[in-house]
Write a protein that holds these residues in place. Structure first.
Motif, PDB file in Angstrom:
ATOM      1  N   THR A   1      -2.141  -4.999   2.197  1.00 19.10           N
ATOM      2  CA  THR A   1      -3.597  -5.077   2.248  1.00 19.10           C
ATOM      3  C   THR A   1      -4.092  -6.372   1.639  1.00 19.10           C
ATOM      4  O   THR A   1      -3.422  -6.960   0.774  1.00 19.10           O
ATOM      5  CB  THR A   1      -4.240  -3.900   1.483  1.00 19.10           C
ATOM      6  OG1 THR A   1      -5.675  -4.016   1.580  1.00 19.10           O
ATOM      7  CG2 THR A   1      -3.858  -3.910   0.014  1.00 19.10           C
TER       8      THR A   1
ATOM      9  N   ASN B   1     -11.230  -1.471  12.451  1.00 15.39           N
ATOM     10  CA  ASN B   1      -9.916  -1.300  11.839  1.00 15.39           C
ATOM     11  C   ASN B   1      -9.493  -2.510  11.019  1.00 15.39           C
ATOM     12  O   ASN B   1      -8.771  -2.375  10.023  1.00 15.39           O
ATOM     13  CB  ASN B   1      -8.883  -0.972  12.924  1.00 15.39           C
ATOM     14  CG  ASN B   1      -8.993   0.465  13.399  1.00 15.39           C
ATOM     15  OD1 ASN B   1      -8.683   1.399  12.668  1.00 15.39           O
ATOM     16  ND2 ASN B   1      -9.462   0.645  14.619  1.00 15.39           N
TER      17      ASN B   1
ATOM     18  N   SER C   1      -4.890   6.313   2.251  1.00 21.98           N
ATOM     19  CA  SER C   1      -3.860   5.707   1.398  1.00 21.98           C
ATOM     20  C   SER C   1      -4.439   4.688   0.420  1.00 21.98           C
ATOM     21  O   SER C   1      -3.852   4.435  -0.640  1.00 21.98           O
ATOM     22  CB  SER C   1      -2.774   5.043   2.264  1.00 21.98           C
ATOM     23  OG  SER C   1      -3.319   3.972   3.015  1.00 21.98           O
ATOM     24  N   LYS C   2      -5.608   4.117   0.743  1.00 24.07           N
ATOM     25  CA  LYS C   2      -6.215   3.115  -0.132  1.00 24.07           C
ATOM     26  C   LYS C   2      -7.412   3.659  -0.924  1.00 24.07           C
ATOM     27  O   LYS C   2      -8.058   2.920  -1.657  1.00 24.07           O
ATOM     28  CB  LYS C   2      -6.644   1.897   0.698  1.00 24.07           C
ATOM     29  CG  LYS C   2      -5.452   1.147   1.300  1.00 24.07           C
ATOM     30  CD  LYS C   2      -5.842   0.196   2.417  1.00 24.07           C
ATOM     31  CE  LYS C   2      -6.656  -0.967   1.950  1.00 24.07           C
ATOM     32  NZ  LYS C   2      -6.904  -1.948   3.048  1.00 24.07           N
TER      33      LYS C   2
ATOM     34  N   ASP D   1      -7.835   3.990  12.267  1.00 20.96           N
ATOM     35  CA  ASP D   1      -6.631   4.214  11.467  1.00 20.96           C
ATOM     36  C   ASP D   1      -7.043   4.889  10.161  1.00 20.96           C
ATOM     37  O   ASP D   1      -7.215   4.235   9.139  1.00 20.96           O
ATOM     38  CB  ASP D   1      -5.927   2.879  11.203  1.00 20.96           C
ATOM     39  CG  ASP D   1      -4.604   3.056  10.452  1.00 20.96           C
ATOM     40  OD1 ASP D   1      -4.241   4.204  10.135  1.00 20.96           O
ATOM     41  OD2 ASP D   1      -3.953   2.034  10.161  1.00 20.96           O
TER      42      ASP D   1
ATOM     43  N   GLY E   1       1.343   3.361   3.014  1.00 18.82           N
ATOM     44  CA  GLY E   1       0.764   2.530   4.053  1.00 18.82           C
ATOM     45  C   GLY E   1       1.846   1.913   4.909  1.00 18.82           C
ATOM     46  O   GLY E   1       3.015   1.847   4.536  1.00 18.82           O
TER      47      GLY E   1
ATOM     48  N   VAL F   1       0.854  -1.188   0.000  1.00 20.77           N
ATOM     49  CA  VAL F   1       0.000   0.000   0.000  1.00 20.77           C
ATOM     50  C   VAL F   1       0.888   1.236   0.000  1.00 20.77           C
ATOM     51  O   VAL F   1       1.712   1.424   0.891  1.00 20.77           O
ATOM     52  CB  VAL F   1      -0.937   0.024   1.226  1.00 20.77           C
ATOM     53  CG1 VAL F   1      -1.772   1.308   1.229  1.00 20.77           C
ATOM     54  CG2 VAL F   1      -1.842  -1.193   1.232  1.00 20.77           C
TER      55      VAL F   1
ATOM     56  N   LEU G   1     -10.879  -1.957   7.580  1.00 25.08           N
ATOM     57  CA  LEU G   1     -10.080  -1.017   6.797  1.00 25.08           C
ATOM     58  C   LEU G   1      -8.799  -1.662   6.299  1.00 25.08           C
ATOM     59  O   LEU G   1      -8.330  -1.380   5.182  1.00 25.08           O
ATOM     60  CB  LEU G   1      -9.750   0.217   7.645  1.00 25.08           C
ATOM     61  CG  LEU G   1     -10.946   1.055   8.104  1.00 25.08           C
ATOM     62  CD1 LEU G   1     -10.483   2.167   9.026  1.00 25.08           C
ATOM     63  CD2 LEU G   1     -11.708   1.620   6.915  1.00 25.08           C
ATOM     64  N   GLU G   2      -8.246  -2.552   7.089  1.00 27.68           N
ATOM     65  CA  GLU G   2      -6.963  -3.161   6.738  1.00 27.68           C
ATOM     66  C   GLU G   2      -7.098  -4.171   5.598  1.00 27.68           C
ATOM     67  O   GLU G   2      -6.132  -4.404   4.864  1.00 27.68           O
ATOM     68  CB  GLU G   2      -6.355  -3.837   7.968  1.00 27.68           C
ATOM     69  CG  GLU G   2      -4.896  -4.235   7.794  1.00 27.68           C
ATOM     70  CD  GLU G   2      -4.242  -4.685   9.077  1.00 27.68           C
ATOM     71  OE1 GLU G   2      -3.104  -5.228   9.014  1.00 27.68           O
ATOM     72  OE2 GLU G   2      -4.852  -4.508  10.161  1.00 27.68           O
TER      73      GLU G   2
ATOM     74  N   ASN H   1      -5.457   6.605   8.132  1.00 34.87           N
ATOM     75  CA  ASN H   1      -4.501   6.477   7.031  1.00 34.87           C
ATOM     76  C   ASN H   1      -4.911   5.375   6.065  1.00 34.87           C
ATOM     77  O   ASN H   1      -4.610   5.450   4.864  1.00 34.87           O
ATOM     78  CB  ASN H   1      -3.095   6.221   7.567  1.00 34.87           C
ATOM     79  CG  ASN H   1      -2.464   7.476   8.160  1.00 34.87           C
ATOM     80  OD1 ASN H   1      -2.962   8.576   7.935  1.00 34.87           O
ATOM     81  ND2 ASN H   1      -1.401   7.301   8.919  1.00 34.87           N
ATOM     82  N   GLN H   2      -5.554   4.339   6.578  1.00 34.65           N
ATOM     83  CA  GLN H   2      -6.020   3.260   5.702  1.00 34.65           C
ATOM     84  C   GLN H   2      -7.036   3.794   4.691  1.00 34.65           C
ATOM     85  O   GLN H   2      -7.013   3.428   3.509  1.00 34.65           O
ATOM     86  CB  GLN H   2      -6.665   2.140   6.537  1.00 34.65           C
ATOM     87  CG  GLN H   2      -5.709   1.390   7.442  1.00 34.65           C
ATOM     88  CD  GLN H   2      -4.953   0.298   6.712  1.00 34.65           C
ATOM     89  OE1 GLN H   2      -5.205   0.023   5.538  1.00 34.65           O
ATOM     90  NE2 GLN H   2      -4.026  -0.334   7.402  1.00 34.65           N
TER      91      GLN H   2
END
Length: 337
Positions: free
Chosen positions: A225, A242, A274-275, A268, A221, A218, A245-246, A270-271
């Motif tokens: 993922t 979470n 970033s995705k 999180d 990341g 990622v 999201l992961e 950022n998940q």
């Protein structure tokens, strides 16, 4: 003044059956004789912690709540917009104050009471599960599933299991994976057609899904993922949130949040960034979606009877709530006033 029996909450886990004034239909409401009412997960938050008091009716030193009702029409308000209803009609819908012998159904969602008639082949017990099935249906609709997609459901409670039922009824070519910590609930999910069940006490959910779907780097990341297309978060816990999201697929992954949380979850974020994930919340529904949910039962596409594992009289309301807290043993407790 006419009175009725009702389960009134006087404090955390202090639920007592007492006499309260019997309501009458207001001009914009419909009075119902309650036949069955389901103990809802959100009502457990109220029972344990006093949350969501806006969904309660104040009583002398206490609160009357409950909304998953099924019963008979007694009285119809002159301005309720319910011209299709007649006294004696068997109905369900959404109310406030249904842990009682009678409840008033005012406009809650929309400009008139949300009440729908029951077909003859749907029992009052089944009808008391229509409201949570509608929640599940709307969550699946919000997911906008495409053919052959992989769906993760976190939480095999009433809503999560309802999502399994809806997906298998309306999107049978989608693969359904569901996680929980209760074997009884996971086995029910398997009976409803879940393709894979994961008890997160025994199995690493994220690791197993990466192994199943493949994993990828990622950009920006902190790790890799999996490639789950849709996740429906129905547990109300930050850990499963979470995990969703992961494991969601970058770019096209969609998260539908359908649970309410007792504590603000740490996320999180950022998940999501970033995705390039899409996140949708869902709370509420319409008369149309509730009718769609009822039709799934009436047409035999969804069987709600196995979900009703515990039945109580109104006098045993406190026992019903304590049983519903035992997720390992209880799927749905129903109270019959």
């Amino acid at each position: 003044m006419d009175t009725m029996k009702a389960a009134v909450l006087y404090g955390d886990r202090d639920l007592r059956v007492v006499d309260v004034p019997r309501p009458r239909a207001e001009a914009n409401s419909v009075l119902i004789r309650v036949n069955n009412v389901g103990v809802c997960g959100t009502d457990l938050h109220t029972y344990k912690l006093g949350m969501f008091k806006e969904m309660c009716l104040p009583q002398e030193q206490g609160l009357l709540f409950g909304h998953e009702f099924a019963g008979e029409v007694v009285e119809i308000g002159s301005d309720s917009g319910s011209e299709d209803l007649r006294p004696g009609d068997r109905v369900t819908g959404i109310a406030i104050g249904a842990y009682a012998e009678y409840c008033n159904v005012p406009p809650i969602l929309g400009d008139k009471p949300l009440i729908i008639k029951l077909p003859d082949n749907v029992s009052f017990e089944e009808a008391a599960t229509v409201e949570p099935l509608t929640v599940s249906l709307v969550a699946v609709q919000r997911a906008a599933l495409k053919g052959g997609e992989r769906v993760l459901i976190t939480g095999a409670g009433m809503i999560g299991l309802g999502c399994v039922q809806v997906i298998k009824a309306l999107h049978p070519d989608c693969e359904v994976i569901i996680s929980d910590v209760a074997d009884k609930r996971l086995e029910m999910a398997r009976e409803f057609g879940a393709d894979r069940i994961v008890n997160v006490r025994d199995e690493d959910l994220v690791g197993s899904l990466k192994a199943l779907t493949g994993e990828a780097f990622v950009f920006y990341g902190s790790g890799t993922t999996a490639h789950i297309d849709v996740a429906i978060e129905a547990s109300g816990l930050s850990g499963p949130l979470n995990q969703c999201l992961e494991v969601l697929r970058p770019e096209t992954g969609r998260l539908v949040g359908v649970a309410l949380y007792e504590h603000k979850p740490e996320v999180d974020f950022n998940q999501i960034v970033s995705k390039n994930l899409s996140v949708t919340g869902t709370l509420g529904y319409s008369q149309e979606t509730m009718e769609q949910a009822l039709n799934l039962i009436a047409e035999g596409k969804v069987d709600r009877k196995p979900l009703i594992t515990h039945k109580y009289r109104l006098a045993e309301a406190s026992e019903a709530f304590e049983a519903q807290l035992d997720a390992a043993e209880t799927l749905k407790a129903i109270i019959k006033p």
